[in-house]
Write an enzyme that holds these catalytic residues in place. Structure first.
Site, PDB file in Angstrom:
ATOM      1  N   ASN A   1       0.730  -1.285   0.091  1.00 53.43           N
ATOM      2  CA  ASN A   1      -0.009  -0.030  -0.069  1.00 53.43           C
ATOM      3  C   ASN A   1       0.976   1.317  -0.048  1.00 53.43           C
ATOM      4  O   ASN A   1       2.035   1.291   0.697  1.00 53.43           O
ATOM      5  CB  ASN A   1      -1.037  -0.264   1.114  1.00 53.43           C
ATOM      6  CG  ASN A   1      -0.282  -0.104   2.488  1.00 53.43           C
ATOM      7  OD1 ASN A   1       0.600  -0.768   2.673  1.00 53.43           O
ATOM      8  ND2 ASN A   1      -0.982   0.337   3.640  1.00 53.43           N
TER       9      ASN A   1
ATOM     10  N   GLU B   1       0.502   4.956   0.718  1.00 46.23           N
ATOM     11  CA  GLU B   1      -0.858   6.116   1.196  1.00 46.23           C
ATOM     12  C   GLU B   1      -0.306   7.601   0.771  1.00 46.23           C
ATOM     13  O   GLU B   1       0.866   7.844   0.333  1.00 46.23           O
ATOM     14  CB  GLU B   1      -0.919   6.219   2.814  1.00 46.23           C
ATOM     15  CG  GLU B   1      -1.408   4.535   3.261  1.00 46.23           C
ATOM     16  CD  GLU B   1      -1.701   4.787   4.551  1.00 46.23           C
ATOM     17  OE1 GLU B   1      -1.112   5.518   5.375  1.00 46.23           O
ATOM     18  OE2 GLU B   1      -2.383   3.726   5.119  1.00 46.23           O
TER      19      GLU B   1
ATOM     20  N   CYS C   1      -4.223   0.541  -2.508  1.00 48.10           N
ATOM     21  CA  CYS C   1      -4.038  -0.523  -1.938  1.00 48.10           C
ATOM     22  C   CYS C   1      -2.900  -1.610  -2.531  1.00 48.10           C
ATOM     23  O   CYS C   1      -2.427  -1.472  -3.632  1.00 48.10           O
ATOM     24  CB  CYS C   1      -5.111  -1.519  -1.752  1.00 48.10           C
ATOM     25  SG  CYS C   1      -6.588  -0.611  -1.286  1.00 48.10           S
TER      26      CYS C   1
ATOM     27  N   GLU D   1      -2.959  -4.529  -3.128  1.00 54.71           N
ATOM     28  CA  GLU D   1      -3.298  -5.782  -4.207  1.00 54.71           C
ATOM     29  C   GLU D   1      -3.278  -4.764  -5.436  1.00 54.71           C
ATOM     30  O   GLU D   1      -2.823  -5.496  -6.633  1.00 54.71           O
ATOM     31  CB  GLU D   1      -4.691  -6.129  -3.837  1.00 54.71           C
ATOM     32  CG  GLU D   1      -4.725  -6.851  -2.601  1.00 54.71           C
ATOM     33  CD  GLU D   1      -5.095  -6.167  -1.402  1.00 54.71           C
ATOM     34  OE1 GLU D   1      -4.552  -4.764  -1.524  1.00 54.71           O
ATOM     35  OE2 GLU D   1      -5.962  -6.578  -0.504  1.00 54.71           O
TER      36      GLU D   1
ATOM     37  N   CYS E   1     -10.174  -5.390   0.242  1.00 56.49           N
ATOM     38  CA  CYS E   1     -11.443  -4.496  -0.018  1.00 56.49           C
ATOM     39  C   CYS E   1     -12.197  -4.780  -1.537  1.00 56.49           C
ATOM     40  O   CYS E   1     -11.589  -5.573  -2.127  1.00 56.49           O
ATOM     41  CB  CYS E   1     -10.847  -2.981  -0.043  1.00 56.49           C
ATOM     42  SG  CYS E   1     -10.283  -2.542  -1.369  1.00 56.49           S
TER      43      CYS E   1
ATOM     44  N   CYS F   1     -10.251  -3.652  -4.609  1.00 56.21           N
ATOM     45  CA  CYS F   1      -9.233  -4.772  -5.068  1.00 56.21           C
ATOM     46  C   CYS F   1      -9.766  -5.778  -5.722  1.00 56.21           C
ATOM     47  O   CYS F   1      -9.181  -6.436  -6.536  1.00 56.21           O
ATOM     48  CB  CYS F   1      -8.353  -4.871  -3.833  1.00 56.21           C
ATOM     49  SG  CYS F   1      -7.474  -3.484  -3.462  1.00 56.21           S
TER      50      CYS F   1
HETATM   51  N1  THU Z   1      -5.366  -1.271   2.264  1.00 54.03           N
HETATM   52  C1  THU Z   1      -4.840  -2.322   1.357  1.00 54.03           C
HETATM   53  O1  THU Z   1      -3.542  -2.044   1.106  1.00 54.03           O
HETATM   54  N2  THU Z   1      -5.482  -3.186   0.848  1.00 54.03           N
HETATM   55  C2  THU Z   1      -6.794  -3.507   1.180  1.00 54.03           C
HETATM   56  O2  THU Z   1      -7.502  -4.498   0.585  1.00 54.03           O
HETATM   57  C3  THU Z   1      -7.574  -2.719   2.020  1.00 54.03           C
HETATM   58  C4  THU Z   1      -6.787  -1.539   2.849  1.00 54.03           C
HETATM   59  C5  THU Z   1      -4.437  -0.386   2.629  1.00 54.03           C
HETATM   60  C6  THU Z   1      -4.921   0.997   2.305  1.00 54.03           C
HETATM   61  C7  THU Z   1      -4.747   1.849   3.521  1.00 54.03           C
HETATM   62  O3  THU Z   1      -3.120   2.090   3.206  1.00 54.03           O
HETATM   63  C8  THU Z   1      -4.651   0.867   4.689  1.00 54.03           C
HETATM   64  O4  THU Z   1      -4.623  -0.321   4.097  1.00 54.03           O
HETATM   65  C9  THU Z   1      -5.828   1.111   5.626  1.00 54.03           C
HETATM   66  O5  THU Z   1      -6.756   1.134   4.931  1.00 54.03           O
END
Ligand code: THU
Length: 134
Positions: free
Chosen positions: A46, A48, A57, A59, A88, A91
């Site tokens: 991920n 941010e 994300c 994935e 999520c 994804c």
């Molecule tokens: N996140 C992912 O990398 N993958 C997911 O399927 C759900 C959420 C990350 C996004 C963000 O940086 C952190 O997790 C919190 O939501």
């Protein structure tokens, strides 16, 4: 199902990627790795952003990197988080584009890398598809 060696390689790649997660806002570190039908493994984390909404994300980073390198068919994905979180909805849809019934391995980085397996079919039933010629 993947053979145990391939499964472990994918888990290791997701865990290794997680070490590079850029998550200064949520502190929730995610590593993902996808296995393509040519045997290649591509990882992502991920990433941010201070504007929050631009966060990507792990994935989707792994999928877009794999596709950018030529992959079109994904057989499996491993996702490593604290608590073995499930991908999520966004994804799931992006993963489905490249392998609607792929194996999904959810790895708990806090519990000796324990994991459980499921499939994208189970996580995203009745997937949306466009009938396109290419
Ligand atoms: N996140 C992912 O990398 N993958 C997911 O399927 C759900 C959420 C990350 C996004 C963000 O940086 C952190 O997790 C919190 O939501």
């Amino acid at each position: 199902m993947l053979n145990p060696d391939a499964q472990q390689q994918l888990i290791d790649a997701a865990l290794a990627a997680r070490q590079h997660a850029y998550a200064p806002y949520s502190k929730f570190l995610v590593g993902a790795a996808v296995l393509a039908d040519d045997g290649s493994i591509t990882a992502g984390t991920n990433v941010e952003n201070a504007s929050y909404g631009l966060t990507i994300c792990a994935e989707r980073v792994a999928v877009t990197a794999a596709v950018s390198a030529g992959a079109r068919k994904l057989l499996a994905v491993a996702v490593a988080t604290s608590g073995a979180a499930s991908p999520c909805g966004a994804c799931r849809q992006v993963l489905a584009e490249f392998g609607g019934s792929m194996d999904v391995i959810l790895v708990d980085a806090d519990d000796h890398d324990a994991f459980r397996t499921t499939t994208l079919d189970q996580l995203l039933p009745e997937q949306f598809e466009l009938d396109s010629s290419d």
